[in-house]
Design a protein around this motif. Structure first.
Motif, mmCIF file in Angstrom:
data_model
loop_
_atom_site.group_PDB
_atom_site.id
_atom_site.type_symbol
_atom_site.label_atom_id
_atom_site.label_comp_id
_atom_site.label_asym_id
_atom_site.label_seq_id
_atom_site.Cartn_x
_atom_site.Cartn_y
_atom_site.Cartn_z
ATOM 1 N N UNK A 165 26.529 35.884 8.269
ATOM 2 C CA UNK A 165 25.388 35.837 9.181
ATOM 3 C C UNK A 165 24.700 34.475 9.172
ATOM 4 N N UNK A 166 24.107 34.135 10.301
ATOM 5 C CA UNK A 166 23.287 32.927 10.416
ATOM 6 C C UNK A 166 21.905 33.205 9.845
ATOM 7 N N UNK A 167 21.344 32.225 9.124
ATOM 8 C CA UNK A 167 20.011 32.326 8.531
ATOM 9 C C UNK A 167 19.115 31.268 9.165
ATOM 10 N N UNK A 168 17.890 31.664 9.524
ATOM 11 C CA UNK A 168 17.008 30.746 10.245
ATOM 12 C C UNK A 168 15.644 30.594 9.566
ATOM 13 N N UNK A 169 15.134 29.343 9.552
ATOM 14 C CA UNK A 169 13.814 29.020 9.017
ATOM 15 C C UNK A 169 13.008 28.254 10.061
ATOM 16 N N UNK A 170 11.693 28.304 9.906
ATOM 17 C CA UNK A 170 10.786 27.421 10.643
ATOM 18 C C UNK A 170 9.961 26.641 9.625
ATOM 19 N N UNK A 171 9.394 25.517 10.067
ATOM 20 C CA UNK A 171 8.459 24.776 9.228
ATOM 21 C C UNK A 171 9.038 23.995 8.080
ATOM 22 N N UNK A 199 15.716 24.975 10.641
ATOM 23 C CA UNK A 199 16.764 24.982 9.622
ATOM 24 C C UNK A 199 17.674 26.191 9.820
ATOM 25 N N UNK A 200 18.972 26.001 9.570
ATOM 26 C CA UNK A 200 19.946 27.076 9.704
ATOM 27 C C UNK A 200 21.013 26.946 8.623
ATOM 28 N N UNK A 201 21.433 28.089 8.097
ATOM 29 C CA UNK A 201 22.534 28.141 7.129
ATOM 30 C C UNK A 201 23.353 29.406 7.371
ATOM 31 N N UNK A 202 24.403 29.577 6.569
ATOM 32 C CA UNK A 202 25.264 30.753 6.651
ATOM 33 C C UNK A 202 25.141 31.561 5.353
ATOM 34 N N UNK A 203 24.956 32.866 5.495
ATOM 35 C CA UNK A 203 24.868 33.742 4.329
ATOM 36 C C UNK A 203 26.273 34.014 3.770
ATOM 37 N N UNK A 204 26.431 33.868 2.462
ATOM 38 C CA UNK A 204 27.729 34.068 1.816
ATOM 39 C C UNK A 204 27.864 35.419 1.133
ATOM 40 N N UNK A 205 26.734 36.078 0.856
ATOM 41 C CA UNK A 205 26.746 37.312 0.082
ATOM 42 C C UNK A 205 26.233 37.067 -1.326
ATOM 43 N N UNK A 206 26.347 38.089 -2.163
ATOM 44 C CA UNK A 206 25.855 37.995 -3.541
ATOM 45 C C UNK A 206 26.995 37.654 -4.505
ATOM 46 N N UNK A 207 26.642 36.922 -5.555
ATOM 47 C CA UNK A 207 27.640 36.606 -6.581
ATOM 48 C C UNK A 207 27.692 37.715 -7.629
ATOM 49 N N UNK A 208 28.438 37.492 -8.681
ATOM 50 C CA UNK A 208 28.621 38.522 -9.709
ATOM 51 C C UNK A 208 27.336 38.852 -10.455
ATOM 52 N N UNK A 209 26.326 37.980 -10.354
ATOM 53 C CA UNK A 209 25.021 38.233 -10.976
ATOM 54 C C UNK A 209 24.017 38.796 -9.959
ATOM 55 N N UNK A 210 24.519 39.208 -8.793
ATOM 56 C CA UNK A 210 23.685 39.760 -7.720
ATOM 57 C C UNK A 210 22.701 38.749 -7.144
ATOM 58 N N UNK A 211 23.025 37.464 -7.242
ATOM 59 C CA UNK A 211 22.197 36.417 -6.658
ATOM 60 C C UNK A 211 22.712 36.111 -5.251
ATOM 61 N N UNK A 212 21.855 36.188 -4.233
ATOM 62 C CA UNK A 212 22.304 35.852 -2.876
ATOM 63 C C UNK A 212 22.541 34.352 -2.723
ATOM 64 N N UNK A 271 21.069 36.604 11.965
ATOM 65 C CA UNK A 271 21.846 37.171 13.061
ATOM 66 C C UNK A 271 23.329 37.108 12.758
ATOM 67 N N UNK A 272 24.028 38.099 13.263
ATOM 68 C CA UNK A 272 25.481 38.006 13.264
ATOM 69 C C UNK A 272 25.894 36.860 14.187
ATOM 70 N N UNK A 273 27.087 36.371 14.004
ATOM 71 C CA UNK A 273 27.620 35.296 14.847
ATOM 72 C C UNK A 273 28.407 35.940 15.983
#
Length: 218
Positions: free
Chosen positions: A130-136, A148-161, A200-202
Protein backbone atom coordinates in the motif's frame (compact mmCIF):
# COMPACT_ATOMS: atom_id res chain seq x y z
CA UNK A 1 12.96 19.15 -34.98
CA UNK A 2 12.42 22.18 -32.73
CA UNK A 3 10.69 20.00 -30.12
CA UNK A 4 13.61 17.56 -30.10
CA UNK A 5 16.09 20.40 -29.59
CA UNK A 6 13.93 21.86 -26.80
CA UNK A 7 13.70 18.48 -25.08
CA UNK A 8 17.47 18.01 -25.36
CA UNK A 9 18.08 21.42 -23.78
CA UNK A 10 15.63 20.64 -20.98
CA UNK A 11 17.37 17.34 -20.21
CA UNK A 12 20.72 19.13 -20.26
CA UNK A 13 19.52 21.73 -17.74
CA UNK A 14 18.09 18.98 -15.51
CA UNK A 15 21.39 17.12 -15.51
CA UNK A 16 23.24 20.34 -14.65
CA UNK A 17 20.82 20.97 -11.79
CA UNK A 18 21.50 17.51 -10.34
CA UNK A 19 25.23 18.00 -10.79
CA UNK A 20 25.11 21.29 -8.89
CA UNK A 21 23.47 19.65 -5.88
CA UNK A 22 26.02 18.40 -3.41
CA UNK A 23 25.47 14.67 -3.20
CA UNK A 24 25.76 13.68 0.44
CA UNK A 25 26.81 10.06 0.91
CA UNK A 26 24.04 7.51 1.17
CA UNK A 27 23.31 5.93 4.56
CA UNK A 28 20.91 3.11 3.76
CA UNK A 29 19.83 -0.36 4.80
CA UNK A 30 18.52 -3.21 2.67
CA UNK A 31 14.98 -4.52 3.02
CA UNK A 32 15.02 -7.73 5.12
CA UNK A 33 12.64 -9.53 2.75
CA UNK A 34 12.72 -12.89 4.51
CA UNK A 35 11.88 -11.25 7.84
CA UNK A 36 8.64 -9.83 6.46
CA UNK A 37 5.90 -11.97 8.00
CA UNK A 38 3.26 -11.29 5.34
CA UNK A 39 5.56 -11.60 2.33
CA UNK A 40 5.05 -15.36 1.68
CA UNK A 41 1.26 -14.95 1.52
CA UNK A 42 1.27 -11.78 -0.56
CA UNK A 43 0.24 -11.80 -4.22
CA UNK A 44 2.83 -12.34 -6.93
CA UNK A 45 2.54 -8.65 -7.91
CA UNK A 46 3.18 -7.46 -4.35
CA UNK A 47 6.13 -9.85 -3.99
CA UNK A 48 7.53 -8.47 -7.25
CA UNK A 49 7.06 -4.91 -5.96
CA UNK A 50 8.92 -5.71 -2.72
CA UNK A 51 11.66 -7.58 -4.60
CA UNK A 52 12.37 -4.59 -6.86
CA UNK A 53 12.24 -2.27 -3.82
CA UNK A 54 14.74 -4.55 -2.10
CA UNK A 55 17.06 -4.33 -5.10
CA UNK A 56 16.86 -0.52 -5.03
CA UNK A 57 17.59 -0.49 -1.30
CA UNK A 58 20.90 -2.28 -1.98
CA UNK A 59 22.18 0.26 -4.52
CA UNK A 60 23.38 2.86 -1.97
CA UNK A 61 21.31 5.62 -3.54
CA UNK A 62 21.34 8.88 -1.61
CA UNK A 63 18.49 11.35 -1.16
CA UNK A 64 18.37 13.68 -4.16
CA UNK A 65 15.51 16.17 -4.40
CA UNK A 66 13.90 16.30 -7.83
CA UNK A 67 15.28 12.96 -9.06
CA UNK A 68 13.24 9.92 -10.07
CA UNK A 69 16.07 8.01 -11.75
CA UNK A 70 18.68 5.82 -10.00
CA UNK A 71 21.17 6.87 -12.68
CA UNK A 72 21.41 10.21 -10.85
CA UNK A 73 22.84 8.29 -7.84
CA UNK A 74 19.86 9.32 -5.74
CA UNK A 75 16.11 9.97 -5.71
CA UNK A 76 13.54 11.80 -3.60
CA UNK A 77 10.52 10.21 -1.93
CA UNK A 78 7.93 10.50 -4.70
CA UNK A 79 10.59 9.93 -7.35
CA UNK A 80 11.46 6.60 -5.74
CA UNK A 81 7.83 5.44 -5.62
CA UNK A 82 7.22 6.70 -9.16
CA UNK A 83 10.21 4.74 -10.46
CA UNK A 84 9.23 1.61 -8.50
CA UNK A 85 5.60 1.51 -9.63
CA UNK A 86 6.51 2.16 -13.23
CA UNK A 87 8.93 -0.78 -13.08
CA UNK A 88 6.13 -3.07 -11.90
CA UNK A 89 2.97 -2.14 -13.74
CA UNK A 90 1.52 1.36 -13.55
CA UNK A 91 2.54 3.58 -16.45
CA UNK A 92 0.13 6.38 -15.54
CA UNK A 93 1.32 6.94 -11.96
CA UNK A 94 1.90 10.66 -11.30
CA UNK A 95 5.26 12.06 -10.22
CA UNK A 96 4.47 14.18 -7.13
CA UNK A 97 3.21 12.88 -3.77
CA UNK A 98 0.08 15.07 -3.81
CA UNK A 99 -0.74 13.91 -7.33
CA UNK A 100 -0.27 10.29 -6.27
CA UNK A 101 -2.71 10.88 -3.42
CA UNK A 102 -5.35 12.22 -5.82
CA UNK A 103 -4.65 9.39 -8.28
CA UNK A 104 -5.06 6.78 -5.54
CA UNK A 105 -8.25 8.44 -4.31
CA UNK A 106 -9.78 8.35 -7.80
CA UNK A 107 -8.56 4.99 -9.06
CA UNK A 108 -7.85 3.00 -5.90
CA UNK A 109 -9.31 2.97 -2.40
CA UNK A 110 -7.99 5.66 -0.09
CA UNK A 111 -8.35 5.11 3.66
CA UNK A 112 -8.06 8.45 5.44
CA UNK A 113 -6.60 8.46 8.94
CA UNK A 114 -7.22 10.87 11.81
CA UNK A 115 -5.79 8.79 14.67
CA UNK A 116 -1.99 8.63 14.98
CA UNK A 117 -2.21 5.20 16.63
CA UNK A 118 -1.69 1.81 14.96
CA UNK A 119 -4.22 0.21 17.32
CA UNK A 120 -6.96 2.34 15.74
CA UNK A 121 -9.51 0.56 13.57
CA UNK A 122 -8.53 3.03 10.86
CA UNK A 123 -5.46 0.89 10.13
CA UNK A 124 -7.36 -2.40 9.82
CA UNK A 125 -7.22 -2.40 6.00
CA UNK A 126 -3.49 -1.69 5.71
CA UNK A 127 -1.61 -4.34 3.75
CA UNK A 128 1.83 -4.80 2.15
CA UNK A 129 2.28 -2.85 -1.05
CA UNK A 130 0.00 0.00 0.00
CA UNK A 131 0.92 3.64 -0.54
CA UNK A 132 1.48 5.70 2.63
CA UNK A 133 0.85 9.45 2.69
CA UNK A 134 1.92 12.33 4.98
CA UNK A 135 1.34 16.07 5.11
CA UNK A 136 3.49 18.74 6.74
CA UNK A 137 6.87 17.06 6.36
CA UNK A 138 8.13 20.29 4.80
CA UNK A 139 6.71 23.72 4.04
CA UNK A 140 4.99 23.80 0.66
CA UNK A 141 1.61 24.99 -0.64
CA UNK A 142 -0.26 22.14 -2.30
CA UNK A 143 -3.85 21.02 -2.68
CA UNK A 144 -4.15 18.40 -1.32
CA UNK A 145 -1.30 19.25 1.11
CA UNK A 146 0.51 15.90 0.71
CA UNK A 147 4.29 16.17 1.03
CA UNK A 148 5.57 12.61 1.51
CA UNK A 149 4.85 9.12 0.18
CA UNK A 150 6.25 5.64 0.85
CA UNK A 151 5.31 1.98 0.37
CA UNK A 152 4.20 -0.25 3.24
CA UNK A 153 6.21 -3.49 3.47
CA UNK A 154 4.40 -5.22 6.34
CA UNK A 155 5.66 -6.29 9.76
CA UNK A 156 8.97 -7.97 10.49
CA UNK A 157 9.55 -10.93 12.80
CA UNK A 158 9.43 -8.57 15.81
CA UNK A 159 6.02 -7.22 14.68
CA UNK A 160 7.55 -3.86 13.77
CA UNK A 161 5.88 -2.21 10.74
CA UNK A 162 8.34 -1.33 7.97
CA UNK A 163 8.19 0.84 4.87
CA UNK A 164 10.26 1.59 1.79
CA UNK A 165 11.07 4.85 0.07
CA UNK A 166 13.52 7.75 0.26
CA UNK A 167 14.20 10.19 3.07
CA UNK A 168 16.89 12.33 4.61
CA UNK A 169 16.41 11.87 8.33
CA UNK A 170 13.95 9.05 8.98
CA UNK A 171 15.25 6.06 10.91
CA UNK A 172 15.60 2.29 10.77
CA UNK A 173 16.39 0.44 13.99
CA UNK A 174 17.46 3.73 15.56
CA UNK A 175 19.85 4.57 12.73
CA UNK A 176 19.39 7.83 10.83
CA UNK A 177 18.99 7.08 7.14
CA UNK A 178 19.77 9.19 4.07
CA UNK A 179 18.61 7.80 0.77
CA UNK A 180 16.58 4.96 -0.75
CA UNK A 181 16.10 2.42 1.98
CA UNK A 182 13.94 0.46 4.37
CA UNK A 183 12.56 2.49 7.29
CA UNK A 184 10.64 1.93 10.49
CA UNK A 185 7.04 2.93 9.90
CA UNK A 186 6.40 5.25 12.84
CA UNK A 187 3.54 7.69 13.27
CA UNK A 188 4.23 11.35 14.12
CA UNK A 189 3.79 12.45 17.73
CA UNK A 190 1.29 15.11 18.81
CA UNK A 191 3.90 17.88 18.71
CA UNK A 192 5.01 17.19 15.16
CA UNK A 193 3.89 19.41 12.27
CA UNK A 194 3.89 16.29 10.10
CA UNK A 195 0.77 14.13 10.06
CA UNK A 196 0.14 10.68 8.63
CA UNK A 197 -3.03 11.21 6.62
CA UNK A 198 -3.85 7.89 5.02
CA UNK A 199 -3.02 4.89 2.87
CA UNK A 200 -4.27 3.33 -0.31
CA UNK A 201 -3.95 0.24 -2.39
CA UNK A 202 -2.12 0.76 -5.68
CA UNK A 203 -4.52 0.68 -8.65
CA UNK A 204 -4.11 -2.47 -10.76
CA UNK A 205 -1.59 -3.87 -8.29
CA UNK A 206 -2.70 -4.20 -4.65
CA UNK A 207 -6.35 -3.19 -5.06
CA UNK A 208 -9.07 -5.77 -4.79
CA UNK A 209 -11.31 -4.76 -7.68
CA UNK A 210 -14.52 -5.69 -5.86
CA UNK A 211 -13.59 -3.43 -2.94
CA UNK A 212 -12.73 -0.59 -5.31
CA UNK A 213 -16.02 -0.94 -7.16
CA UNK A 214 -18.02 -0.99 -3.91
CA UNK A 215 -16.34 2.26 -2.85
CA UNK A 216 -17.43 4.11 -6.00
CA UNK A 217 -20.81 5.88 -6.06
CA UNK A 218 -23.41 4.52 -8.48
Amino acid sequence: MFRIMLLSLLLCFMNLAYAEQQLLPAITESIPVFELKEYPNSSVSVQQLITIASDLSQKKLTYLYGSSDPKNEGMDCSGTIHFLLNKVTNKDVPRQADEMYTWAEKKGHLYKVTQQDFSSQEFSNLKPGDLLFWSGTYNVKRNPPITHVMIYLGKNSQDKPLMFGASDGRRYKGKKIRGVSVFDFELPNDKSLAKFVGYSCVPELTCDESVVQESKPN
